[in-house]
Design a protein around this motif. Sequence first.
Motif, short mmCIF file in Angstrom:
data_model
loop_
_atom_site.label_atom_id
_atom_site.label_comp_id
_atom_site.label_asym_id
_atom_site.label_seq_id
_atom_site.Cartn_x
_atom_site.Cartn_y
_atom_site.Cartn_z
N SER A 143 1.48 14.04 -6.93
CA SER A 143 2.61 13.85 -7.84
C SER A 143 3.45 12.64 -7.43
CB SER A 143 3.49 15.11 -7.85
OG SER A 143 2.74 16.25 -8.26
N VAL A 144 3.59 12.43 -6.14
CA VAL A 144 4.39 11.29 -5.67
C VAL A 144 3.76 9.97 -6.08
CG1 VAL A 144 5.18 10.08 -3.60
CG2 VAL A 144 5.40 12.56 -3.76
N PHE A 149 4.52 9.28 -13.73
CA PHE A 149 5.69 10.07 -13.36
C PHE A 149 5.88 10.18 -11.85
CE2 PHE A 149 3.84 11.71 -17.32
CZ PHE A 149 4.89 11.46 -18.20
N GLY A 150 5.24 9.32 -11.10
CA GLY A 150 5.32 9.41 -9.65
C GLY A 150 6.62 8.84 -9.10
N LEU A 151 7.01 9.37 -7.95
CA LEU A 151 8.24 8.92 -7.31
C LEU A 151 8.12 7.47 -6.83
CD1 LEU A 151 11.06 9.54 -6.17
CD2 LEU A 151 9.93 10.43 -4.12
N VAL A 152 6.96 7.09 -6.32
CA VAL A 152 6.79 5.73 -5.81
C VAL A 152 6.95 4.72 -6.93
CG1 VAL A 152 5.20 4.16 -4.66
CG2 VAL A 152 5.31 6.54 -3.94
N ASN A 153 6.30 4.96 -8.07
CA ASN A 153 6.43 4.04 -9.20
C ASN A 153 7.84 4.04 -9.76
OD1 ASN A 153 3.89 2.87 -9.28
ND2 ASN A 153 3.02 4.51 -10.52
N ALA A 154 8.52 5.16 -9.70
CA ALA A 154 9.92 5.19 -10.15
C ALA A 154 10.79 4.29 -9.27
CB ALA A 154 10.44 6.62 -10.13
N GLN A 157 9.98 0.64 -10.20
CA GLN A 157 10.66 0.24 -11.42
C GLN A 157 12.16 0.08 -11.21
OE1 GLN A 157 9.28 3.34 -14.16
NE2 GLN A 157 8.06 1.79 -15.25
N ALA A 158 12.73 0.85 -10.31
CA ALA A 158 14.17 0.75 -10.05
C ALA A 158 14.56 -0.60 -9.47
CB ALA A 158 14.62 1.87 -9.12
N VAL A 159 13.64 -1.23 -8.74
CA VAL A 159 13.92 -2.55 -8.16
C VAL A 159 13.31 -3.67 -8.98
CG1 VAL A 159 14.15 -1.62 -5.84
CG2 VAL A 159 11.90 -2.37 -6.64
N GLY A 160 12.82 -3.33 -10.19
CA GLY A 160 12.32 -4.35 -11.10
C GLY A 160 10.87 -4.73 -10.94
N LEU A 161 10.08 -3.92 -10.26
CA LEU A 161 8.66 -4.20 -10.07
C LEU A 161 7.82 -3.39 -11.06
CD1 LEU A 161 8.48 -4.20 -6.16
CD2 LEU A 161 8.69 -6.17 -7.70
N ASP A 162 6.57 -3.82 -11.25
CA ASP A 162 5.68 -3.13 -12.17
C ASP A 162 5.09 -1.88 -11.52
OD1 ASP A 162 6.12 -5.11 -14.05
OD2 ASP A 162 4.42 -6.32 -13.34
N GLN A 163 4.63 -0.98 -12.38
CA GLN A 163 3.97 0.22 -11.89
C GLN A 163 2.61 -0.13 -11.27
OE1 GLN A 163 3.62 2.98 -15.13
NE2 GLN A 163 5.72 3.74 -14.90
N VAL A 164 2.18 0.72 -10.36
CA VAL A 164 0.87 0.57 -9.71
C VAL A 164 0.07 1.83 -9.95
CG1 VAL A 164 -0.35 0.23 -7.53
CG2 VAL A 164 1.83 -0.95 -7.94
N ALA A 165 -1.15 1.68 -10.41
CA ALA A 165 -2.04 2.84 -10.61
C ALA A 165 -2.63 3.23 -9.25
CB ALA A 165 -3.13 2.51 -11.62
N TRP A 166 -1.83 3.93 -8.46
CA TRP A 166 -2.21 4.20 -7.07
C TRP A 166 -3.53 4.94 -6.96
CZ3 TRP A 166 0.37 1.70 -3.46
CH2 TRP A 166 1.69 1.30 -3.72
N LEU A 167 -3.75 5.94 -7.80
CA LEU A 167 -4.94 6.79 -7.70
C LEU A 167 -6.06 6.34 -8.61
CD1 LEU A 167 -3.21 10.30 -7.52
CD2 LEU A 167 -3.84 8.75 -5.65
N ASN A 168 -5.99 5.10 -9.10
CA ASN A 168 -7.04 4.58 -9.98
C ASN A 168 -7.51 3.19 -9.58
OD1 ASN A 168 -7.34 6.62 -12.36
ND2 ASN A 168 -5.12 6.39 -12.08
N THR A 169 -6.99 2.64 -8.51
CA THR A 169 -7.41 1.34 -8.01
C THR A 169 -7.90 1.50 -6.57
OG1 THR A 169 -5.14 0.83 -7.30
CG2 THR A 169 -5.80 0.09 -9.50
N PRO A 170 -8.86 0.66 -6.15
CA PRO A 170 -9.43 0.83 -4.80
C PRO A 170 -8.39 0.79 -3.68
CG PRO A 170 -10.80 -0.64 -6.10
CD PRO A 170 -9.57 -0.38 -6.92
N TRP A 171 -7.54 -0.22 -3.65
CA TRP A 171 -6.58 -0.30 -2.56
C TRP A 171 -5.45 0.71 -2.72
CZ3 TRP A 171 -6.73 -2.15 2.12
CH2 TRP A 171 -7.68 -3.12 2.44
N GLY A 172 -5.10 1.03 -3.97
CA GLY A 172 -4.09 2.06 -4.19
C GLY A 172 -4.53 3.41 -3.67
N ILE A 173 -5.82 3.73 -3.87
CA ILE A 173 -6.37 5.00 -3.35
C ILE A 173 -6.30 5.03 -1.84
CG2 ILE A 173 -8.52 6.28 -3.09
CD1 ILE A 173 -9.19 5.52 -5.98
#
Length: 318
Positions: A143-144, A149-154, A157-173
């Motif tokens: 969930s994080v 809806f993850g906390l990390v992506n939230a 976004q709060a600091v003006g950065l784009d979302q990252v597909a953490w569990l769908n990209t090789p390095w994000g995983i």
Amino acid sequence: MATALEKPTVTVESAPAPPPRKGFRAYWHLYAAISPFYLLFICFGLVPVGFSLYLSFHRWDGLGPMEWAGLSQYQYLLGDSDFWSSIGNTIVIWALATFPMIFLAMVTAVLLNSAVRFKNAYRFAYFLPNVTSVVAIAIIFGSVFSTNFGLVNALLQAVGLDQVAWLNTPWGIKVAVATLMTWQWTGYNAIIFLAGLQTIPGELYEAARMDGAGPVQTFFRITLPMMRPVLLFVLVISTVTGLQSFSEPQVLLQNTSNDSTFSGGPGHAGRTMVLYFFQQTFDNNDFGYGAAVAWGIFLVVVLFSIINWRLVQRRGED
């Protein structure tokens, strides 16, 4: 006329006879008291290990008769690109998790050692992640690191950065799995470091302060050299556990791919060596090749443990 001196006689007492040896019957009750451990070890440890080695030289689907394969399983293993890819994934995840974890554990142990109030509460809080169910931890971290809806992506976004597909990209995983492992084992290793810090004599620190040494010099000249055996133990244990990671990527990535429960997510980026072993054994029902993969994992873990041990020992000698 003087008489010749007579040679004094020396009486040599014979050594006492050794006590008679007592046979097995005299100590049978002691052997019986410790026998349950060895019987359980033989049944559930030694026999399965021996059978897995025997199985690695056969082809077997778990139900039919075994077929002798000789060294062909190991020959195929050496050329199996999926196995080597799983080794690469495991090493990257282990490196991303182990070195930050050791640093954070050491810093936490130093802070706990210098704390005056609520020491036991802090130790309990830091050790709690290690006794928490890995499945529950992985679900929370799923969930994080959720994309939408993850906390990390939230926070990004709060600091003006784009979302990252953490569990769908090789390095994000890899980063997500390594972060989970770091969070899980930092407190455990901090307690071990804390035990090592408490064995260092306080007179060494008092002498260093009298000589004008600061906190940084004291840490690198006294604390770190004295903690080298504990650091070696933590590094070897972290290597053994990190290279055998299974539950963390399996639970965290089980819903991110339609390929297999043990696929390791999209692109197999999170498929560790043990996940690959489970995939070959229980998904493909190839128990013989799975046993060969298991022994390959064993050799990799032993090799990395020896390398880490030699590196730490060499730095200690220098």
